[in-house]
Design an enzyme around this catalytic site. Structure first.
Site, PDB file in Angstrom:
ATOM      1  N   GLY A  13       0.826  -1.196   0.000  1.00 14.16           N
ATOM      2  CA  GLY A  13       0.000   0.000   0.000  1.00 14.16           C
ATOM      3  C   GLY A  13       0.863   1.249   0.000  1.00 14.16           C
ATOM      4  O   GLY A  13       1.804   1.365   0.782  1.00 14.16           O
ATOM      5  N   PHE A 160      -0.220  -6.125  -7.930  1.00  9.35           N
ATOM      6  CA  PHE A 160      -1.419  -6.449  -7.168  1.00  9.35           C
ATOM      7  C   PHE A 160      -1.116  -7.621  -6.245  1.00  9.35           C
ATOM      8  O   PHE A 160      -0.859  -8.739  -6.689  1.00  9.35           O
ATOM      9  CB  PHE A 160      -2.548  -6.812  -8.131  1.00  9.35           C
ATOM     10  CG  PHE A 160      -3.865  -7.031  -7.459  1.00  9.35           C
ATOM     11  CD1 PHE A 160      -4.721  -5.980  -7.235  1.00  9.35           C
ATOM     12  CD2 PHE A 160      -4.246  -8.303  -7.053  1.00  9.35           C
ATOM     13  CE1 PHE A 160      -5.936  -6.166  -6.609  1.00  9.35           C
ATOM     14  CE2 PHE A 160      -5.468  -8.503  -6.415  1.00  9.35           C
ATOM     15  CZ  PHE A 160      -6.310  -7.433  -6.204  1.00  9.35           C
ATOM     16  N   HIS A 236     -20.500  10.001   5.761  1.00  3.12           N
ATOM     17  CA  HIS A 236     -20.167  11.419   5.833  1.00  3.12           C
ATOM     18  C   HIS A 236     -21.391  12.203   5.393  1.00  3.12           C
ATOM     19  O   HIS A 236     -22.039  11.832   4.419  1.00  3.12           O
ATOM     20  CB  HIS A 236     -18.977  11.693   4.913  1.00  3.12           C
ATOM     21  CG  HIS A 236     -18.356  13.040   5.094  1.00  3.12           C
ATOM     22  ND1 HIS A 236     -19.005  14.193   4.751  1.00  3.12           N
ATOM     23  CD2 HIS A 236     -17.146  13.408   5.573  1.00  3.12           C
ATOM     24  CE1 HIS A 236     -18.220  15.220   5.023  1.00  3.12           C
ATOM     25  NE2 HIS A 236     -17.085  14.775   5.515  1.00  3.12           N
ATOM     26  N   LEU A 246     -16.828  13.806  -2.327  1.00  5.65           N
ATOM     27  CA  LEU A 246     -16.965  14.436  -1.019  1.00  5.65           C
ATOM     28  C   LEU A 246     -16.879  15.955  -1.053  1.00  5.65           C
ATOM     29  O   LEU A 246     -16.074  16.529  -1.770  1.00  5.65           O
ATOM     30  CB  LEU A 246     -15.843  13.917  -0.118  1.00  5.65           C
ATOM     31  CG  LEU A 246     -15.814  14.501   1.289  1.00  5.65           C
ATOM     32  CD1 LEU A 246     -16.850  13.831   2.152  1.00  5.65           C
ATOM     33  CD2 LEU A 246     -14.443  14.363   1.901  1.00  5.65           C
ATOM     34  N   HIS A 349     -17.993   6.685   3.863  1.00  3.65           N
ATOM     35  CA  HIS A 349     -16.787   7.500   3.853  1.00  3.65           C
ATOM     36  C   HIS A 349     -15.590   6.881   4.565  1.00  3.65           C
ATOM     37  O   HIS A 349     -14.454   7.189   4.271  1.00  3.65           O
ATOM     38  CB  HIS A 349     -17.105   8.842   4.495  1.00  3.65           C
ATOM     39  CG  HIS A 349     -15.957   9.784   4.557  1.00  3.65           C
ATOM     40  ND1 HIS A 349     -15.366  10.294   3.442  1.00  3.65           N
ATOM     41  CD2 HIS A 349     -15.268  10.303   5.612  1.00  3.65           C
ATOM     42  CE1 HIS A 349     -14.375  11.094   3.790  1.00  3.65           C
ATOM     43  NE2 HIS A 349     -14.283  11.106   5.100  1.00  3.65           N
TER      44      HIS A 349
HETATM   45  C1  LIG Z   1     -12.893  11.858   0.067  1.00  4.87           C
HETATM   46  C2  LIG Z   1     -12.203  11.595   1.375  1.00  4.87           C
HETATM   47  C3  LIG Z   1     -11.789  12.648   2.159  1.00  4.87           C
HETATM   48  C4  LIG Z   1     -11.136  12.418   3.350  1.00  4.87           C
HETATM   49  N1  LIG Z   1     -10.756  13.487   4.097  1.00  4.87           N
HETATM   50  C5  LIG Z   1     -10.109  13.271   5.248  1.00  4.87           C
HETATM   51  C6  LIG Z   1      -9.707  14.372   6.047  1.00  4.87           C
HETATM   52  O1  LIG Z   1      -9.939  15.516   5.690  1.00  4.87           O
HETATM   53  N2  LIG Z   1      -9.045  14.149   7.166  1.00  4.87           N
HETATM   54  C7  LIG Z   1      -8.758  12.884   7.572  1.00  4.87           C
HETATM   55  O2  LIG Z   1      -8.138  12.737   8.604  1.00  4.87           O
HETATM   56  N3  LIG Z   1      -9.135  11.820   6.844  1.00  4.87           N
HETATM   57  C8  LIG Z   1      -9.812  11.984   5.705  1.00  4.87           C
HETATM   58  N4  LIG Z   1     -10.204  10.901   4.960  1.00  4.87           N
HETATM   59  C9  LIG Z   1      -9.821   9.564   5.358  1.00  4.87           C
HETATM   60  C10 LIG Z   1      -8.395   9.267   4.935  1.00  4.87           C
HETATM   61  O3  LIG Z   1      -8.137   9.870   3.704  1.00  4.87           O
HETATM   62  C11 LIG Z   1      -8.107   7.824   4.741  1.00  4.87           C
HETATM   63  O4  LIG Z   1      -8.522   7.121   5.839  1.00  4.87           O
HETATM   64  C12 LIG Z   1      -6.624   7.592   4.576  1.00  4.87           C
HETATM   65  O5  LIG Z   1      -6.175   8.321   3.496  1.00  4.87           O
HETATM   66  C13 LIG Z   1      -6.290   6.159   4.370  1.00  4.87           C
HETATM   67  O6  LIG Z   1      -4.937   6.045   4.010  1.00  4.87           O
HETATM   68  P1  LIG Z   1      -4.217   4.682   3.910  1.00  4.87           P
HETATM   69  O7  LIG Z   1      -2.787   4.957   3.745  1.00  4.87           O
HETATM   70  O8  LIG Z   1      -4.587   3.827   5.034  1.00  4.87           O
HETATM   71  O9  LIG Z   1      -4.803   3.981   2.616  1.00  4.87           O
HETATM   72  P2  LIG Z   1      -5.016   4.397   1.112  1.00  4.87           P
HETATM   73  O10 LIG Z   1      -4.566   5.734   0.808  1.00  4.87           O
HETATM   74  O11 LIG Z   1      -6.389   4.020   0.763  1.00  4.87           O
HETATM   75  O12 LIG Z   1      -4.041   3.452   0.348  1.00  4.87           O
HETATM   76  C14 LIG Z   1      -4.269   2.100   0.138  1.00  4.87           C
HETATM   77  C15 LIG Z   1      -3.124   1.559  -0.614  1.00  4.87           C
HETATM   78  O13 LIG Z   1      -3.163   0.157  -0.632  1.00  4.87           O
HETATM   79  C16 LIG Z   1      -2.918  -0.303  -1.902  1.00  4.87           C
HETATM   80  N5  LIG Z   1      -3.546  -1.590  -2.092  1.00  4.87           N
HETATM   81  C17 LIG Z   1      -4.805  -1.935  -1.818  1.00  4.87           C
HETATM   82  N6  LIG Z   1      -5.010  -3.207  -2.158  1.00  4.87           N
HETATM   83  C18 LIG Z   1      -3.846  -3.676  -2.650  1.00  4.87           C
HETATM   84  C19 LIG Z   1      -3.435  -4.915  -3.184  1.00  4.87           C
HETATM   85  N7  LIG Z   1      -4.252  -5.934  -3.276  1.00  4.87           N
HETATM   86  N8  LIG Z   1      -2.181  -5.044  -3.606  1.00  4.87           N
HETATM   87  C20 LIG Z   1      -1.334  -3.992  -3.545  1.00  4.87           C
HETATM   88  N9  LIG Z   1      -1.661  -2.824  -3.049  1.00  4.87           N
HETATM   89  C21 LIG Z   1      -2.908  -2.667  -2.601  1.00  4.87           C
HETATM   90  C22 LIG Z   1      -3.492   0.745  -2.778  1.00  4.87           C
HETATM   91  O14 LIG Z   1      -2.905   0.700  -4.025  1.00  4.87           O
HETATM   92  C23 LIG Z   1      -3.124   1.996  -2.042  1.00  4.87           C
HETATM   93  O15 LIG Z   1      -1.837   2.384  -2.385  1.00  4.87           O
HETATM   94  C24 LIG Z   1     -10.896  11.112   3.777  1.00  4.87           C
HETATM   95  C25 LIG Z   1     -11.315  10.066   3.003  1.00  4.87           C
HETATM   96  C26 LIG Z   1     -12.004  10.283   1.829  1.00  4.87           C
HETATM   97  C27 LIG Z   1     -12.541   9.127   1.066  1.00  4.87           C
END
Ligand SMILES: Cc1cc2nc3c(=O)[nH]c(=O)nc-3n(C[C@H](O)[C@H](O)[C@H](O)COP(=O)(O)OP(=O)(O)OC[C@H]3O[C@@H](n4cnc5c(N)ncnc54)[C@H](O)[C@@H]3O)c2cc1C
Ligand code: HEM
Ligand code: SF4
Ligand code: F3S
Ligand code: FES
Lengths: 571, 120, 282, 156
Positions: A13, A160, A236, A246, A349
């Site tokens: 990720g 993937f 949301h 959003l 959300h």
């Molecule tokens: C529109 C929106 C607005 C938001 N605004 C806010 C905010 O203002 N403040 C706040 O605190 N939070 C906010 N959030 C929540 C926050 O953005 C997310 O919870 C956070 O970005 C999640 O980050 P992450 O690194 O966990 O995962 P993600 O950024 O979702 O990354 C997931 C990663 O995993 C990889 N992946 C998935 N499956 C596989 C696989 N099978 N093989 C290889 N790679 C894989 C993907 O490619 C990706 O790179 C918002 C969310 C949304 C949807």
């Protein structure tokens, strides 16, 4: 022969959590080789869409304090948060904010040059640190660019992952498909971090990127790790129609109103003190109730909605602080928020649930950590406060990155062996099961039906009968004879990838529904019409779901309460 | 190879361009009927041209025009060719070729000016 | 507390829905989508497939493509993710011009036939999907990170913050809007032939870090771009700024940076002051 | 194991697949005035260089005496030769005028400052000053050609 790669630390990720973990692991030891594997290219992860802010206590001299942030988080969670974890979050996040500042983050500034903060829902102090309304995007950019400084971080873009490899109790690596060539590859490592983000695409009306599917959760689940609190899905209040894109809570933080068709700011009846800035679960429920009472608007698609009014903020303020929102409104909704209220509706959300971890982000498998939205270390309990998620990603990205690097240092000289059996089984599952599986139903149609089901039956309000019905239908769809893959080429076969994603969506939807049925109370984002009140006696505990062939097996897990006894939430 | 930074080369390119503009302007003005007082075609007659060449100031003007435009023009060509293909052989070839062509052209033009000066 | 109202909270009632449906059907139309198809690993030839796709007022080209992929031909290869113009995945040539598919509404395009081709200047992986490795490497070559001895905070107990006025932020903010979609890279005529030219995206990032007053590598940043195939291979064709979906204006950054290279522009950047923040206890 | 060092040299390997190539240089349409300016500046530059080389060779006939010079004049002072000369006048006027504009813009003058872009975005670097500069260069070129034609053909 299957190709085998090996690295010291594997990060699955490349979202906020993944990139933060990579930097933190790389700075522990220059000689560790670190791989960031992602099914999308580096700057394409869903995290770039985060808009509003990152919560942190920065201005203690102006009256903010960490105690208050901790308590807001716990109260927001409807007391299902582990309190030591919330405390950890709050005490580490200021460091992350300043660290990002040093790495080049364009935080919005006060006129005296210090970092600025804005109001956000559920907080008793304006403490969402923001960069216009593109916080996640800038954070991703800063972290990605900083990753490029480290020669030992390798990016495996568009790989993937399909499964987690282990030798029973220890992590051993991942299997993955390199999308460009379609090659099946084993990536070995002694330490791994799962940062696959949220699973919001189990819903159709969702703010998430199309890539936010529950693959990571599903991999862990299939490997026997527990998924925690999956029934808690955050809706949301403001997703635009019909796309679900959003409108950040920052829009209300800056002073936007929600109005019903009588032009009334109805939130004053539901949360007299905080109004629109009550936590998201409260606002979303209020909105649905207004709609049910016939006070909603009807969007031209026929979907009910309410309106968010920003026009009184004035053009200059909107252009300066909510430029992205304005752009989204004009482009995707045909409305310039400077002139007119925009139609919004509660939208899927965030997943409070995820892979069960402890306060250090460790999973039940040794050598495997989990951070970000994919993890459930129980910071957010039953309802996350806005702006606390990016905080969580940064904090636990850092923590797990360090831990994994240290673990890998110790294990460096050990030879990692991966049992042939596991790999063969995985190959069988994906190639015989998914690639060559036969049936006659179009998987894209199934996906749509699953999403519609979740949209209508596991939405803001839930009830026993509909949930049971939904569960039956999901199981039917899961068993239905999918056509699987039409596209037989190796190169960049997204059809294949999509079917694997849908497969995991079906399984995770089932867990959400089972969990929701099982929790016979209303807490945070989980509101049951048939059990309308919170039940601390029976349900002040986490749900754990374990894999069995028949479906998830549920167990309970205690909530860690240190200082704050549960009380009723009022806003 | 020439050890100039690309920004220095481009400075030369700009300056030679502007300077060329001035000398070319003079060069053309001298041919114009308003200035010379004779029709254009007459100004091109052998005797007139040779007389021009034997005016030292004009010869200097011609020489500097020759040098400036050659530098500017062949550097322009170098730029275009560099963008066209990228490998060491091509790149070095381009530099050598444009330099040689530039020097050759300047030499050839200078020869004309010198000999014309000696013409009776 | 929660009132026991009808659970059908999502789409109200069916009758209502159907009425609306028919209303919408009347202003729904059909467009023809022409999609470029090629799999270089399986033969050199390419062709266009034609699909008829129903569209509505808000349908984007990405929606249309996904409809085709889901229901007409599962094998179309396409890259997409955020569907809100912030991830930069879905760049492609739409009716001759590089654009984001999710950011181009069908209704914005006058013609009834929409032609989608892969981005030029990127090697084709398959159909609409192109290979960005060179592009990312060019970005990396610009050292796109803050050079400053204090970039990593070592002591967690004494946090410092760089003092940057909103004006200081404004100098580089625009260039940091870039979502790395590659549209500019595919529109630029210099990139069209020069494989070593970093391209507008990378050069705009060079400017972004150059203009940031937390960065102190001013001279070395200039040296990085001042090469044979560096910044001077831009001839201000401006096409990068024309196609950029995020208002980055790479052409501007490039020309401004060049001003510093020939020392026509004065560099009045002062390194940001870093101030320690006092931190209380919990 | 794939090493990072290998990844890094991708673009040195001269990959040209799917590059637009000369089509990008030679097609001035689709992208607006600055692209036209780019196209014209390049074409006129090359054209002028060719002319310049030809001109130096042409005038060298001076050293071979009056007969050679007149033979050369014979060849060039024709209607076609005049038309060609008019083209030279036009291209050099455009190239010089636009060249002066580029000299300023390519070193960061007259472009405006970076700032917060507001949707719908209109890049400041492609501002009115640039466009009028291009137009002025075109108008100057046209005027110069008319004037040149006047002189050249008046002489006959
Ligand atoms: C529109 C929106 C607005 C938001 N605004 C806010 C905010 O203002 N403040 C706040 O605190 N939070 C906010 N959030 C929540 C926050 O953005 C997310 O919870 C956070 O970005 C999640 O980050 P992450 O690194 O966990 O995962 P993600 O950024 O979702 O990354 C997931 C990663 O995993 C990889 N992946 C998935 N499956 C596989 C696989 N099978 N093989 C290889 N790679 C894989 C993907 O490619 C990706 O790179 C918002 C969310 C949304 C949807
Ligand atoms: C007289 C005044 C002149 C000026 C002010 C001038 C200016 C310029 C400028 C600014 C450029 C653009 C460089 C770039 O885009 O990076 C250029 C390019 C060029 N000029 Fe000139 N020039 C002049 C005369 C000439 C003449 C007389 C010739 C012919 C010999 C010539 C040949 C070229 C060539 C070949 C190019 C390269 C085209 C390109 O880079 O796209 N120029 N000139
Ligand atoms: S500068 Fe604009 S067009 Fe170029 S990659 Fe960035 S966002 Fe895309
Ligand atoms: S299109 Fe290319 S030539 Fe320069 S102004 Fe933009 S980089
Ligand atoms: S899908 Fe993310 S930019 Fe279009």
């Amino acid at each position: 022969m299957t190709e085998v790669l090996s690295y010291d630390v594997l990060i699955m990720g490349s979202g906020l959590a993944g990139l933060r973990a990579a930097i933190s692991a790389a700075s522990v030891d220059k000689n560790l080789s670190i791989a960031v594997i992602s099914k999308v290219q580096v700057m394409r992860s869903h995290s770039v869409s985060a808009e509003g802010g990152t919560a942190a206590v920065l201005f203690e001299e102006e009256g903010d304090n960490r105690e208050s942030h901790i308590y807001d988080t716990i109260r927001g969670s409807d007391f299902l948060a582990d309190q030591d974890v919330a405390e950890r979050l709050v005490s580490e996040v200021p460091f992350e904010i300043y660290q990002l500042d040093h790495w080049g983050m364009p935080w919005s500034r006060k006129s005296d040059g210090r970092i600025d903060q804005r109001k956000f829902g559920g907080y008793s102090f304006p403490r969402a640190t923001y960069a216009q309304d593109k916080v996640g995007f800038y954070e991703m950019q800063t972290l990605y660019d900083t990753c490029l400084k480290h020669e030992n971080i390798h990016f495996l873009n568009e790989w993937f992952c399909t499964s987690i490899l282990s030798d029973g109790s220890n992590f051993r690596g991942f299997t993955a498909i390199e999308m460009k060539t379609g090659q099946f590859i084993i990536i070995k490592s002694s330490a791994g971090i799962v940062c696959t983000g949220g699973a919001g695409r189990i819903y159709g009306f969702s703010t998430y990127a199309y890539s936010s599917t529950p693959d990571g959760l599903d991999m862990a689940y299939r490997k026997g790790l527990a998924l925690k609190d999956m029934e808690f899905v955050q809706f949301h209040p403001s997703g635009i129609l019909p796309s679900g894109i959003l409108i950040t809570e920052g829009a209300r933080g800056e002073g936007g109103y929600l109005v019903n068709n009588q032009g009334e700011r109805f939130m004053k009846r539901y949360a007299p003190e905080k109004l629109e800035l009550a936590p998201r679960d409260v606002v979303s429920r209020a909105m649905i109730r207004e709609i049910q009472e016939g006070k909603g608007f009807t969007h031209e698609t026929g979907i009910d909605c309410l309106k968010l009014d920003l026009s009184h903020l004035g053009g200059e303020r909107i252009k300066e602080k909510l430029a992205g929102i304005r752009e989204i409104g004009i482009k995707f909704s045909g409305i310039d928020v400077i002139d007119e209220p925009i139609e919004v509706r509660p939208v899927c959300h965030y997943m409070m649930g995820g892979i069960h971890t402890n306060i250090e982000g460790e999973t039940e498998m040794s050598g495997l950590w989990c951070a970000g939205e994919a993890a459930c270390n129980s910071t957010h309990g039953a309802n996350r406060l806005g702006a606390n998620s990016t905080s969580e990603c940064l904090v636990w990205g850092n923590i797990t990155g360090k831990q994994a690097a240290k673990y890998a240092q110790k294990a460096r000289d050990r030879n990692i062996t991966v049992s042939e059996q596991q790999v063969i089984e995985e190959e069988k599952r994906i190639y015989d099961g998914i690639f060559h599986g036969r049936g006659d139903l179009n998987p894209y149609e199934i996906k749509k039906r699953l999403a519609d089901l979740m949209d209508s039956k596991a939405y803001v309000f839930r009830d026993g009968n509909t949930l049971t019905e939904a569960l039956r239908e999901v199981r039917e769809l899961k068993r239905a004879s999918w056509r699987h893959v039409d596209d037989k080429a190796n190169e960049y076969n997204t059809n294949y990838i999509n079917v694997m994603e849908f497969d995991s969506i079906a399984r995770i939807s089932e867990i959400v529904l089972v969990g929701a049925l099982n929790r016979q109370e209303s807490r945070g984002a989980h509101a049951r019409i048939d059990y309308p009140s919170r039940d601390d006696v029976n349900y002040l505990k986490h749900t754990l779901a374990y894999y069995t062939h028949e479906g998830p097996e549920l167990r309970w897990h205690p909530v860690k309460i240190t200082r704050y006894a549960p009380v009723e939430r009022k806003y | 190879m020439l050890m100039l930074k690309e920004s220095q080369i481009m400075k030369i390119h700009y300056i030679s361009g502007v300077a060329a503009l001035f000398v070319v302007a003079v060069h053309i003005l001298i041919r114009l009927p308003v200035v010379t007082g004779m029709p254009f075609s007459m100004s091109l007659e052998y005797e007139n041209v040779v007389a021009n060449y034997q005016n030292i100031a004009y010869a200097v003007l011609l020489e500097s025009m020759l040098v400036l435009i050659a530098i500017h023009g062949f550097n322009g060509l170098r730029i275009i060719l560099l963008e066209f293909r990228q490998n060491i052989v091509w790149e070095n070839g381009v530099t050598v070729f444009t330099l040689v062509a530039m020097i050759a052209l300047i030499a050839y033009g200078t020869r004309t000016i010198l000999i014309a000066n000696g013409l009776g | 507390m929660i009132a026991l109202v009808n659970i059908k909270n999502s789409r109200t009632n069916l009758e209502h829905d159907q009425k609306k449906e028919s209303e919408i059907a009347s202003n729904r139309k059909v467009i023809h989508l022409r999609v470029y198809r090629k799999n270089p690993k399986q033969g050199k030839s390419s062709h266009f497939d034609k699909f008829e796709v129903p569209v509505q007022r808000w349908t984007t080209v990405l929606d249309a493509l996904l409809h085709a992929k889901g229901y007409l031909d599962n094998s179309i290869a396409i890259r997409y993710s955020c569907r809100m113009a912030s991830c930069g995945s879905c760049g492609m040539k739409i009716n001759g011009i590089p654009r984001l598919a999710c950011y181009t509404k069908v209704s914005e395009i006058d013609e009834n036939i929409i032609t989608c081709e892969p981005l030029p200047n990127f090697p084709i992986i398959r159909d609409l999907v192109t290979d960005f490795s060179d592009f990312f490497e060019h970005h990396r070559a610009m050292e796109p990170f803050i050079h400053n001895p204090n970039a990593d905070i070592v002591d967690k107990n004494s946090l410092t913050e760089f003092i940057q006025s909103p004006k200081d932020v404004e100098r580089y903010l625009q260039s940091s809007y870039c979502i790395k979609c590659g549209l500019c890279y595919s529109a630029c005529p210099s990139v069209g032939t020069d494989t070593k030219f970093p391209g507008p995206q990378a050069l705009a990032q060079a400017y972004r870090y150059f203009a940031d007053n937390r960065d102190d590598a001013t001279q070395s940043r200039l040296d990085i771009v001042d090469t044979k195939h560096g910044i001077w291979r831009c001839h201000f064709a401006g096409s990068c700024s024309v196609v950029c979906p995020k208002g980055v204006d790479p052409a501007l950054g490039i020309q401004l940076l060049r001003g510093h290279l020939v020392s026509f522009s004065k560099n009045d950047k002062k390194l940001a002051e870093s101030r320690t923040r006092s931190l209380g206890k919990i | 194991m794939k090493s990072f060092k290998e990844d890094k040299i991708y673009w040195d390997s001269n990959r040209r697949e799917n590059r637009e190539g000369l089509k990008a240089w030679l097609n001035p349409s689709r992208y607006g005035w600055e692209r036209i300016s780019y196209w014209l500046q390049r074409l006129t530059g090359v054209f002028l260089l060719i002319y310049f080389v030809g001109h130096v060779i042409e005038t060298s006939s001076l050293v071979d005496g009056k007969d050679a010079w007149n033979a050369m004049l014979e060849l060039t002072q024709t209607t076609w030769g005049h038309l060609f000369l008019i083209l030279v006048i036009g291209t050099s006027t455009f190239h010089s005028a636009n060249g002066i504009r580029l000299l300023f813009t390519e070193t960061g003058r007259g472009l405006g400052k970076p700032g917060r872009p507001d949707y719908p975005y209109s890049p400041v670097s492609l501002n009115y000053r640039q466009k009028s500069g291009i137009w002025i260069a075109l108008i100057l070129a046209a005027t110069a050609m008319l004037y040149g034609a006047n002189i050249l053909f008046a002489g006959e």
